[in-house]
Design a protein around this motif. Structure first.
Motif, PDB file in Angstrom:
ATOM      1  N   MET A 141       0.547  -1.261  -0.047  1.00  0.00           N
ATOM      2  CA  MET A 141       0.024  -0.016  -0.093  1.00  0.00           C
ATOM      3  C   MET A 141       0.701   1.120  -0.211  1.00  0.00           C
ATOM      4  O   MET A 141       1.766   1.278   0.645  1.00  0.00           O
ATOM      5  N   PRO A 142       0.430   2.351  -0.730  1.00  0.00           N
ATOM      6  CA  PRO A 142       1.145   3.585  -0.655  1.00  0.00           C
ATOM      7  C   PRO A 142       1.555   4.096   0.673  1.00  0.00           C
ATOM      8  O   PRO A 142       0.516   3.852   1.734  1.00  0.00           O
ATOM      9  N   PHE A 143       2.754   4.567   0.974  1.00  0.00           N
ATOM     10  CA  PHE A 143       3.126   5.185   2.088  1.00  0.00           C
ATOM     11  C   PHE A 143       3.195   4.238   3.446  1.00  0.00           C
ATOM     12  O   PHE A 143       3.458   4.792   4.521  1.00  0.00           O
ATOM     13  N   VAL A 144       2.955   2.853   3.409  1.00  0.00           N
ATOM     14  CA  VAL A 144       2.784   1.917   4.402  1.00  0.00           C
ATOM     15  C   VAL A 144       4.338   1.887   5.407  1.00  0.00           C
ATOM     16  O   VAL A 144       4.088   1.670   6.355  1.00  0.00           O
ATOM     17  N   GLN A 145       5.271   2.455   4.414  1.00  0.00           N
ATOM     18  CA  GLN A 145       6.600   2.376   5.339  1.00  0.00           C
ATOM     19  C   GLN A 145       6.933   3.482   6.336  1.00  0.00           C
ATOM     20  O   GLN A 145       7.557   3.616   7.082  1.00  0.00           O
ATOM     21  N   LYS A 146       5.688   4.323   6.163  1.00  0.00           N
ATOM     22  CA  LYS A 146       5.674   5.464   6.929  1.00  0.00           C
ATOM     23  C   LYS A 146       5.405   4.964   8.497  1.00  0.00           C
ATOM     24  O   LYS A 146       5.498   5.840   9.746  1.00  0.00           O
ATOM     25  N   ILE A 147       4.775   3.920   8.669  1.00  0.00           N
ATOM     26  CA  ILE A 147       4.276   3.426   9.857  1.00  0.00           C
ATOM     27  C   ILE A 147       5.270   2.732  10.782  1.00  0.00           C
ATOM     28  O   ILE A 147       5.945   2.067  10.183  1.00  0.00           O
ATOM     29  N   SER A 148       5.328   3.457  12.210  1.00  0.00           N
ATOM     30  CA  SER A 148       6.432   2.762  12.917  1.00  0.00           C
ATOM     31  C   SER A 148       5.498   2.254  14.214  1.00  0.00           C
ATOM     32  O   SER A 148       4.652   2.947  14.643  1.00  0.00           O
ATOM     33  N   LEU A 182      -2.735   8.928  -2.569  1.00  0.00           N
ATOM     34  CA  LEU A 182      -3.358   9.142  -1.144  1.00  0.00           C
ATOM     35  C   LEU A 182      -4.669   8.930  -1.344  1.00  0.00           C
ATOM     36  O   LEU A 182      -5.300   8.161  -0.514  1.00  0.00           O
ATOM     37  N   ALA A 183      -5.276   9.067  -2.560  1.00  0.00           N
ATOM     38  CA  ALA A 183      -6.973   8.574  -2.864  1.00  0.00           C
ATOM     39  C   ALA A 183      -6.834   6.929  -2.767  1.00  0.00           C
ATOM     40  O   ALA A 183      -7.737   6.513  -2.178  1.00  0.00           O
ATOM     41  N   THR A 184      -5.900   6.160  -3.214  1.00  0.00           N
ATOM     42  CA  THR A 184      -5.899   4.839  -2.996  1.00  0.00           C
ATOM     43  C   THR A 184      -6.114   4.415  -1.545  1.00  0.00           C
ATOM     44  O   THR A 184      -6.628   3.633  -1.145  1.00  0.00           O
ATOM     45  N   VAL A 185      -4.948   4.930  -0.774  1.00  0.00           N
ATOM     46  CA  VAL A 185      -4.847   4.593   0.520  1.00  0.00           C
ATOM     47  C   VAL A 185      -6.125   5.212   1.266  1.00  0.00           C
ATOM     48  O   VAL A 185      -6.589   4.151   2.463  1.00  0.00           O
ATOM     49  N   ASN A 186      -6.899   5.992   1.146  1.00  0.00           N
ATOM     50  CA  ASN A 186      -7.899   6.606   1.808  1.00  0.00           C
ATOM     51  C   ASN A 186      -9.099   5.518   1.246  1.00  0.00           C
ATOM     52  O   ASN A 186      -9.847   5.421   2.034  1.00  0.00           O
ATOM     53  N   TYR A 187      -9.075   5.116   0.096  1.00  0.00           N
ATOM     54  CA  TYR A 187     -10.001   4.292  -0.126  1.00  0.00           C
ATOM     55  C   TYR A 187     -10.189   2.812   0.341  1.00  0.00           C
ATOM     56  O   TYR A 187     -11.321   2.368   0.839  1.00  0.00           O
ATOM     57  N   LEU A 188      -8.846   2.535   0.639  1.00  0.00           N
ATOM     58  CA  LEU A 188      -8.809   1.235   1.344  1.00  0.00           C
ATOM     59  C   LEU A 188      -9.497   1.092   2.857  1.00  0.00           C
ATOM     60  O   LEU A 188     -10.187  -0.055   2.686  1.00  0.00           O
ATOM     61  N   GLY A 189      -9.405   1.869   3.350  1.00  0.00           N
ATOM     62  CA  GLY A 189     -10.146   1.770   4.812  1.00  0.00           C
ATOM     63  C   GLY A 189     -12.063   1.660   4.345  1.00  0.00           C
ATOM     64  O   GLY A 189     -12.483   0.919   5.214  1.00  0.00           O
ATOM     65  N   ILE A 190     -12.436   2.303   3.462  1.00  0.00           N
ATOM     66  CA  ILE A 190     -13.814   2.448   3.091  1.00  0.00           C
ATOM     67  C   ILE A 190     -14.265   1.016   2.600  1.00  0.00           C
ATOM     68  O   ILE A 190     -15.131   0.323   3.007  1.00  0.00           O
ATOM     69  N   ALA A 191     -13.370   0.460   1.661  1.00  0.00           N
ATOM     70  CA  ALA A 191     -13.516  -0.734   0.868  1.00  0.00           C
ATOM     71  C   ALA A 191     -13.494  -1.689   2.070  1.00  0.00           C
ATOM     72  O   ALA A 191     -14.286  -2.773   1.930  1.00  0.00           O
ATOM     73  N   THR A 192     -12.341  -1.900   2.965  1.00  0.00           N
ATOM     74  CA  THR A 192     -12.508  -3.058   3.664  1.00  0.00           C
ATOM     75  C   THR A 192     -13.470  -3.093   4.701  1.00  0.00           C
ATOM     76  O   THR A 192     -13.912  -3.924   5.246  1.00  0.00           O
ATOM     77  N   ASP A 193     -13.880  -1.884   5.357  1.00  0.00           N
ATOM     78  CA  ASP A 193     -14.832  -1.851   6.423  1.00  0.00           C
ATOM     79  C   ASP A 193     -16.320  -2.034   5.858  1.00  0.00           C
ATOM     80  O   ASP A 193     -17.117  -2.253   6.886  1.00  0.00           O
ATOM     81  N   THR A 194     -16.327  -2.098   4.756  1.00  0.00           N
ATOM     82  CA  THR A 194     -17.798  -2.057   4.062  1.00  0.00           C
ATOM     83  C   THR A 194     -17.591  -3.915   3.594  1.00  0.00           C
ATOM     84  O   THR A 194     -18.765  -4.071   2.953  1.00  0.00           O
ATOM     85  N   GLY A 195     -16.637  -4.493   3.679  1.00  0.00           N
ATOM     86  CA  GLY A 195     -16.573  -6.000   3.325  1.00  0.00           C
ATOM     87  C   GLY A 195     -16.606  -5.788   1.762  1.00  0.00           C
ATOM     88  O   GLY A 195     -17.275  -6.554   0.851  1.00  0.00           O
ATOM     89  N   PHE A 196     -15.806  -4.793   1.100  1.00  0.00           N
ATOM     90  CA  PHE A 196     -15.837  -4.437  -0.124  1.00  0.00           C
ATOM     91  C   PHE A 196     -17.436  -4.330  -0.783  1.00  0.00           C
ATOM     92  O   PHE A 196     -17.641  -4.923  -1.712  1.00  0.00           O
ATOM     93  N   PHE A 197     -17.907  -3.568  -0.049  1.00  0.00           N
ATOM     94  CA  PHE A 197     -19.486  -3.114  -0.371  1.00  0.00           C
ATOM     95  C   PHE A 197     -20.682  -4.287  -0.069  1.00  0.00           C
ATOM     96  O   PHE A 197     -21.542  -3.898  -1.032  1.00  0.00           O
ATOM     97  N   ARG A 198     -20.295  -5.140   0.739  1.00  0.00           N
ATOM     98  CA  ARG A 198     -21.163  -6.220   0.863  1.00  0.00           C
ATOM     99  C   ARG A 198     -21.956  -6.002   2.098  1.00  0.00           C
ATOM    100  O   ARG A 198     -23.208  -6.511   2.244  1.00  0.00           O
ATOM    101  N   HIS A 199     -21.237  -5.307   3.289  1.00  0.00           N
ATOM    102  CA  HIS A 199     -22.096  -5.251   4.468  1.00  0.00           C
ATOM    103  C   HIS A 199     -23.262  -4.189   4.501  1.00  0.00           C
ATOM    104  O   HIS A 199     -23.554  -3.354   3.431  1.00  0.00           O
ATOM    105  N   SER A 200     -24.062  -4.320   5.553  1.00  0.00           N
ATOM    106  CA  SER A 200     -25.128  -3.459   5.870  1.00  0.00           C
ATOM    107  C   SER A 200     -24.796  -2.109   5.851  1.00  0.00           C
ATOM    108  O   SER A 200     -25.559  -1.027   5.737  1.00  0.00           O
ATOM    109  N   ASN A 201     -23.542  -1.743   6.300  1.00  0.00           N
ATOM    110  CA  ASN A 201     -23.318  -0.181   6.392  1.00  0.00           C
ATOM    111  C   ASN A 201     -23.044   0.467   5.037  1.00  0.00           C
ATOM    112  O   ASN A 201     -22.533   1.425   5.129  1.00  0.00           O
ATOM    113  N   THR A 202     -22.992  -0.495   3.870  1.00  0.00           N
ATOM    114  CA  THR A 202     -22.669   0.290   2.548  1.00  0.00           C
ATOM    115  C   THR A 202     -24.049   1.038   2.295  1.00  0.00           C
ATOM    116  O   THR A 202     -25.023   0.549   1.681  1.00  0.00           O
ATOM    117  N   ASP A 203     -24.044   2.212   2.473  1.00  0.00           N
ATOM    118  CA  ASP A 203     -25.038   3.393   2.197  1.00  0.00           C
ATOM    119  C   ASP A 203     -24.596   4.409   1.159  1.00  0.00           C
ATOM    120  O   ASP A 203     -23.494   4.211   0.464  1.00  0.00           O
TER     121      ASP A 203
END
Length: 335
Positions: free
Chosen positions: A59-66, A143-164
């Motif tokens: 993922m972009p920028f992941v090397q920044k995490i310590s 930055l758009a890709t890494v920000n998209y990551l959180g939305i995609a995963t926490d909605t189960g790639f848009f399968r969960h009931s929180n996908t509004d």
């Protein structure tokens, strides 16, 4: 949110911190905010007191995490974390440093100086996206890709009931900014180790159901992880596969890793609020996805204890729901 922005704008050294056992929303929120603030000229450190799962290594920028906090921050921003114990060794927050908590978990204990908590969002990454835009952060495809990551995963790639509607509006906007949805899906969904399949076979061999198949559960003890050369990150997503069983409303996976540390993942399909069960045992989460982590307990003993409580609560709430539905039908027929 205005107060959060004001705190950020008047500080120059910031630590952005996420929770242990980081998932996609945690990694996404930490990186999106840290990189965003860097682009506004601030000195920023991204900190997570855990090994980052290998599925995020490209993922972009992941090397920044310590895992180490190296700077003395003027401001600490905690994202996607419902309570201080989720921060690992940083659970005792410095009293002298202003702390902002940004989170979408309904069970958040509001442990910051300023707390922006909104459970109507499917992902904390959506909240970070809004904050970044209001602060004037410039976005590029990374930055758009890494920000998209959180939305995609926490909605189960848009399968969960929180996908509004708001979820689709946000990912549409991020895709226009260059977010690479295919890359994220490939890295997260098509990047499994052979040993994971062996581990999952063990999970299936231990799979049990109770209450006429409404609750499914299984477990992985530490010795099983060791036998296949796996860690707890290899079992990520297994509980979702248990929930996928026809007729199952609640799925529970009990995991022991490392030795003596038990983590429980709970998922529900349609109506049962698993966060209530998690909260009862000191955990937290969402109505459809929650978890508990305990140390110094025996896996099988705790499994039996939690299942008894779960069955009791599930039976009671199912009865209440059934009686409510019958009353509604009587009213309709009577009318």
């Amino acid at each position: 949110m205005k107060e959060v922005m004001e705190l950020i704008e008047r500080t120059s050294k910031v630590v952005v911190m996420g929770h242990v056992m980081p998932d996609g929303d945690c990694v996404s929120s930490v990186l999106s905010l840290a990189v965003g603030l860097e682009r506004l000229g601030k000195i920023v450190e991204a900190v997570i007191d855990s090994k980052i799962p290998y599925v995020f290594e490209k993922m972009p920028f992941v090397q920044k995490i310590s895992s180490e906090m190296k700077i003395s921050p003027e401001l600490l921003i905690v994202v996607d974390s419902s309570s201080p114990d989720r921060l690992g060794r940083y659970a005792t927050l410095p009293e002298s440093v202003p702390t902002i908590v940004i989170d979408h978990h309904s069970t958040n204990s509001c442990f910051g100086w300023k707390n922006w908590i909104d459970s109507s969002f499917a992902a904390t990454a959506q909240m970070v996206f809004r904050l970044n835009k209001l602060l004037g952060v410039p976005y590029d495809p990374d930055l758009a890709t890494v920000n998209y990551l959180g939305i995609a995963t926490d909605t189960g790639f848009f399968r969960h009931s929180n996908t509004d509607t708001r979820v689709f509006e946000d990912v549409y906007e991020l895709s226009k900014l260059g977010a690479n949805a295919h890359f994220v899906a490939k890295e997260l969904l098509e990047n499994k180790r052979f040993e994971q399949y062996k581990l999952f076979a063990e999970v299936l061999s231990r799979l049990q159901t109770v209450l006429d198949g409404k609750i499914a559960y299984s477990f992985i003890d530490y010795e099983t992880y060791e036998r296949y050369g796996c860690t707890d990150e290899d079992s990520s997503g297994f509980v979702g596969e248990l929930r996928a069983l026809r007729g199952v409303e609640v799925a529970v996976l009990f995991m022991e890793y490392p030795k003596g540390k038990v983590h429980v993942s709970l998922r529900s399909k349609d109506w049962f609020d698993v966060s209530k069960v998690a909260l009862h045992f000191g955990g937290g989460g969402h109505p459809r996805a929650a978890g508990v982590t305990l140390e110094g307990v025996k896996l099988l003993e705790f499994m039996e204890k939690m299942l008894e409580y779960l069955k009791e609560v599930f039976t009671l709430e199912a009865k209440v729901a059934h009686e409510g539905q019958e009353a509604l039908e009587r009213d309709v027929l009577g009318g």
